[in-house]
Design a protein around this motif. Sequence first.
Motif, PDB file in Angstrom:
ATOM      1  N   HIS A  63       0.840  -1.192   0.000  1.00  0.00           N
ATOM      2  CA  HIS A  63       0.000   0.000   0.000  1.00  0.00           C
ATOM      3  C   HIS A  63       0.883   1.253   0.000  1.00  0.00           C
ATOM      4  N   HIS A  64       0.479   2.277  -0.721  1.00  0.00           N
ATOM      5  CA  HIS A  64       1.267   3.510  -0.771  1.00  0.00           C
ATOM      6  C   HIS A  64       1.100   4.323   0.504  1.00  0.00           C
ATOM      7  N   ARG A  65       2.035   5.236   0.704  1.00  0.00           N
ATOM      8  CA  ARG A  65       1.846   6.257   1.739  1.00  0.00           C
ATOM      9  C   ARG A  65       2.537   7.524   1.278  1.00  0.00           C
ATOM     10  N   CYS A  86       2.756   7.128 -13.928  1.00  0.00           N
ATOM     11  CA  CYS A  86       1.887   5.998 -13.586  1.00  0.00           C
ATOM     12  C   CYS A  86       1.269   5.386 -14.844  1.00  0.00           C
ATOM     13  N   PRO A  87       1.578   4.125 -15.147  1.00  0.00           N
ATOM     14  CA  PRO A  87       1.034   3.523 -16.362  1.00  0.00           C
ATOM     15  C   PRO A  87      -0.463   3.253 -16.256  1.00  0.00           C
ATOM     16  N   ALA A  88      -0.991   3.173 -15.044  1.00  0.00           N
ATOM     17  CA  ALA A  88      -2.418   2.898 -14.873  1.00  0.00           C
ATOM     18  C   ALA A  88      -3.235   4.189 -14.781  1.00  0.00           C
ATOM     19  N   GLN A  89      -2.559   5.314 -14.751  1.00  0.00           N
ATOM     20  CA  GLN A  89      -3.206   6.621 -14.623  1.00  0.00           C
ATOM     21  C   GLN A  89      -4.212   6.637 -13.478  1.00  0.00           C
ATOM     22  N   CYS A  90      -3.773   6.160 -12.327  1.00  0.00           N
ATOM     23  CA  CYS A  90      -4.707   6.054 -11.210  1.00  0.00           C
ATOM     24  C   CYS A  90      -4.422   7.078 -10.126  1.00  0.00           C
ATOM     25  N   ILE A  91      -3.490   8.010 -10.372  1.00  0.00           N
ATOM     26  CA  ILE A  91      -3.212   9.053  -9.375  1.00  0.00           C
ATOM     27  C   ILE A  91      -3.845  10.356  -9.839  1.00  0.00           C
ATOM     28  N   THR A  92      -4.696  10.937  -9.010  1.00  0.00           N
ATOM     29  CA  THR A  92      -5.331  12.212  -9.354  1.00  0.00           C
ATOM     30  C   THR A  92      -4.846  13.277  -8.384  1.00  0.00           C
ATOM     31  N   GLU A 116      -7.329   0.441  -9.667  1.00  0.00           N
ATOM     32  CA  GLU A 116      -6.686   0.605 -10.972  1.00  0.00           C
ATOM     33  C   GLU A 116      -5.178   0.414 -10.885  1.00  0.00           C
ATOM     34  N   CYS A 117      -4.639   0.618  -9.699  1.00  0.00           N
ATOM     35  CA  CYS A 117      -3.187   0.514  -9.501  1.00  0.00           C
ATOM     36  C   CYS A 117      -2.698  -0.900  -9.804  1.00  0.00           C
ATOM     37  N   ILE A 118      -1.537  -0.984 -10.442  1.00  0.00           N
ATOM     38  CA  ILE A 118      -0.957  -2.301 -10.715  1.00  0.00           C
ATOM     39  C   ILE A 118       0.271  -2.552  -9.838  1.00  0.00           C
ATOM     40  N   PHE A 119       0.474  -1.698  -8.844  1.00  0.00           N
ATOM     41  CA  PHE A 119       1.548  -1.864  -7.858  1.00  0.00           C
ATOM     42  C   PHE A 119       2.919  -2.053  -8.508  1.00  0.00           C
ATOM     43  N   CYS A 120       3.179  -1.257  -9.503  1.00  0.00           N
ATOM     44  CA  CYS A 120       4.440  -1.360 -10.228  1.00  0.00           C
ATOM     45  C   CYS A 120       5.549  -0.574  -9.549  1.00  0.00           C
ATOM     46  N   GLY A 121       5.183   0.417  -8.724  1.00  0.00           N
ATOM     47  CA  GLY A 121       6.200   1.203  -8.043  1.00  0.00           C
ATOM     48  C   GLY A 121       6.806   2.324  -8.864  1.00  0.00           C
ATOM     49  N   TYR A 122       6.291   2.571 -10.058  1.00  0.00           N
ATOM     50  CA  TYR A 122       6.854   3.642 -10.886  1.00  0.00           C
ATOM     51  C   TYR A 122       6.643   5.025 -10.255  1.00  0.00           C
ATOM     52  N   CYS A 123       5.569   5.174  -9.482  1.00  0.00           N
ATOM     53  CA  CYS A 123       5.325   6.451  -8.815  1.00  0.00           C
ATOM     54  C   CYS A 123       6.457   6.741  -7.837  1.00  0.00           C
ATOM     55  N   VAL A 124       6.868   5.709  -7.101  1.00  0.00           N
ATOM     56  CA  VAL A 124       7.942   5.870  -6.124  1.00  0.00           C
ATOM     57  C   VAL A 124       9.245   6.224  -6.835  1.00  0.00           C
TER      58      VAL A 124
HETATM   59  S1  SF4 Z   1       2.277   1.592  -8.213  1.00  0.00           S
HETATM   60 FE1  SF4 Z   1       2.220   3.793  -8.515  1.00  0.00          FE
HETATM   61  S2  SF4 Z   1       2.802   4.097 -10.661  1.00  0.00           S
HETATM   62 FE2  SF4 Z   1       2.289   1.915 -10.449  1.00  0.00          FE
HETATM   63  S3  SF4 Z   1       0.123   1.810 -11.018  1.00  0.00           S
HETATM   64 FE3  SF4 Z   1       0.185   2.080  -8.784  1.00  0.00          FE
HETATM   65  S4  SF4 Z   1       0.042   4.294  -8.458  1.00  0.00           S
HETATM   66 FE4  SF4 Z   1       0.565   3.968 -10.620  1.00  0.00          FE
END
Ligand code: SF4
Lengths: 175, 487
Positions: A63-65, A86-92, A116-124
């Motif tokens: 989970h993000h924080r 974010c490849p899932a475009q789930c951050i607004t 929608e998040c795919i937990f890829c970690g690209y945001c981090v």
């Molecule tokens: S982990 Fe981050 S970058 Fe990847 S899909 Fe989820 S919010 Fe988007």
Amino acid sequence: MSTHIVPRHGKSFKERWYLSALWVGFRTTFGHFWRNILNTNAIDVLEYPEVMPNDITARYRGHHRLTHRDDGSIACVACFMCATNCPAQCITIEAQARIDGIDEKEPRRFEIDLLECIFCGYCVEACPCDAIRMDTNIFSMVGNARSDFIRTKEQLLATQGAYAPTHSQAKGAHT
Amino acid sequence: MSNVTLRIDEHTLTAPKGSLLIQVMLDNGLSIPHFCYHEALEADGNCRMCMVEIEGQKRPQIACNTPIKEGMIVRTTTPSIMQTKRAILELELRNHPVDCPICDQAGECSLQEYYMEVGLYDAHVAKSDKIHKAKHVDLGSHVVLDQERCVLCQRCVRFVHDKAKSADLVVTGRGATSVISAVGAFTGNGYAMNVVDLCPVGALTSSDFRFAQRVWFLQSDASICHGCARGCNIHLDHHAIKGGIDTLYRLRPRKNSAVNGHFMCDTGRISYKSLNENRLLEPHVEGHATSFSHTFSLLRRTLDDKSQTIVALVSPHWSLENLASVKLFCARFEIPLFGAHEASIEPSFADEWLRVADRAPNRAGLELLGIDVSPHARDRALSRAQVVLDFGHDATLSSMSTRYYFGTHPHSDAQMQLPVAAYSEESGHLINCDNIVQHYSGSVKRSEPLLSLHALLGLLVMEGAWATQPFWHATLIDMAPSLEGRL
Ligand code: SF4
Ligand code: SF4
Ligand code: SF4
Ligand code: SF4
Ligand code: FES
């Protein structure tokens, strides 16, 4: 637009000749296959949720924080790098001027849609301020409605990290 | 003028004799880092970013002050010239705060671009050793200055002096502590916000756009400002955030040497707000929202009732297509149609540069289409009218008549109101004050279905072709043969 070319790693013959890596992979797969099929009683089973996994590594993406600065205030400056990457475009994100004198900009709204998040970690990876992390070890997310899975700025700020240090480690990305 | 041929790296180019080397390169889409040079301003040569190697010259030369010569051989990518550019860029970044995360210019910033191209990726200076200056100076006129981000190219100063004809901005201080400052209140004579576009970095940003959106999310349409009859060419920048409606965030001038050059006035720039807010989005009858089909049947009944005196009024704010559709529509139902009058003339708006007194974007078009503009005939017809079909005209009516209104914004005194698309949501042609026919297009999508005026009238007369461009192309040339070849 211009680009900065980063040299590719793995140039040796062994690395480029992928069959050797394939061989290592298949050895593991078939090792498990034969071990399990010959003795079904010895298959590794975790009685979840009575027993919780104890082998989550520090690199696990949970989970993000949103992190805090040393003074306890929000570290995020609403630069939109995470949302852009974010490849899932789930951050607004909606930004506003920050008026407490600590910085100039902050998010008014910061939401992640975990469905929608795919937990890829690209945001981090993208964050220049170490303001978003997935180091919480929270892997179980439950809700009754779709809207339960939209995490707000307040929820993300209140979520604890599983490891020290808990503060943003970015040193003056923009001071 | 005679042409000369020169070589730049592997390209052989031909350009008019005497042109500046930098302009030839920009016109041909070649990369040439530069800060102080701008096509619309005179070459200044203060930033030294535009260095190139010219065969036969011992030292690197600045491309922005070098006229081209026959047979010139120019190199821009040799190791030594790359080293020169890297060193100059390092100087520009010596005291730069590198706060791209919170800078609105990020994504369209020359510093970012050149850093990627020639940058020294590992800094020699620690952030703590940088010289600090004022970070948030509100200059007024929607312009915010960040002195730390400034590269002192003086484009803003030169624009204000040479183009806007005021003396509001100056450089004060010396050497590394030089800064841009405003003398008194910064007004730029009504053209202040152009310095935001001119500034190659994030030193001058717009307080109106401040933190509103990241520029790389914006979708841009090539449109025409509807603020006055000049018809400045503009970019409409819009974006819909997730779950939100498509919103206009800013207008920017679009280069057209025949009309507005690289600039636009501040009034025009801010005019986008009315397209986002307080819009008429549903048909209304007697003040209550209702369906299109209900409104259409009421309207058809009125149109077919020959005992009523109907008069139509149309404003010069519409495109040629929309005006022509109103004309066809009125001809079909034998309704007398009157056009433009004095209301949108505002002498105090005019100035010596772009702004003109006529605040309507298409008066010339209205006249070209032969719509009756004589005030006498109009007033006579209006005094007898029972129903007035009002196409965005906003004239005051006598208490005897009811108004059926077609417009983009609500009307307080109308029996029936039909919503139509604003110019940011449709495309069409306008004729400006110098008789130049200009095309605009907009792709802002509202969640409610909004039709262009011509498509809506086409639905009313049940002719699908009224929604298509080819139909209007032929019809307009039919109505006004002088438009042939100008659409
Ligand atoms: S982990 Fe981050 S970058 Fe990847 S899909 Fe989820 S919010 Fe988007
Ligand atoms: S990248 Fe980091 S600082 Fe930027 S908006 Fe995302 S969390 Fe905030
Ligand atoms: S404020 Fe911008 S345009 Fe003006 S001198 Fe500085 S960098 Fe150049
Ligand atoms: S001069 Fe007229 S057309 Fe140009 S930006 Fe201003 S209002 Fe718009
Ligand atoms: S662009 Fe040539 S010196 Fe600045």
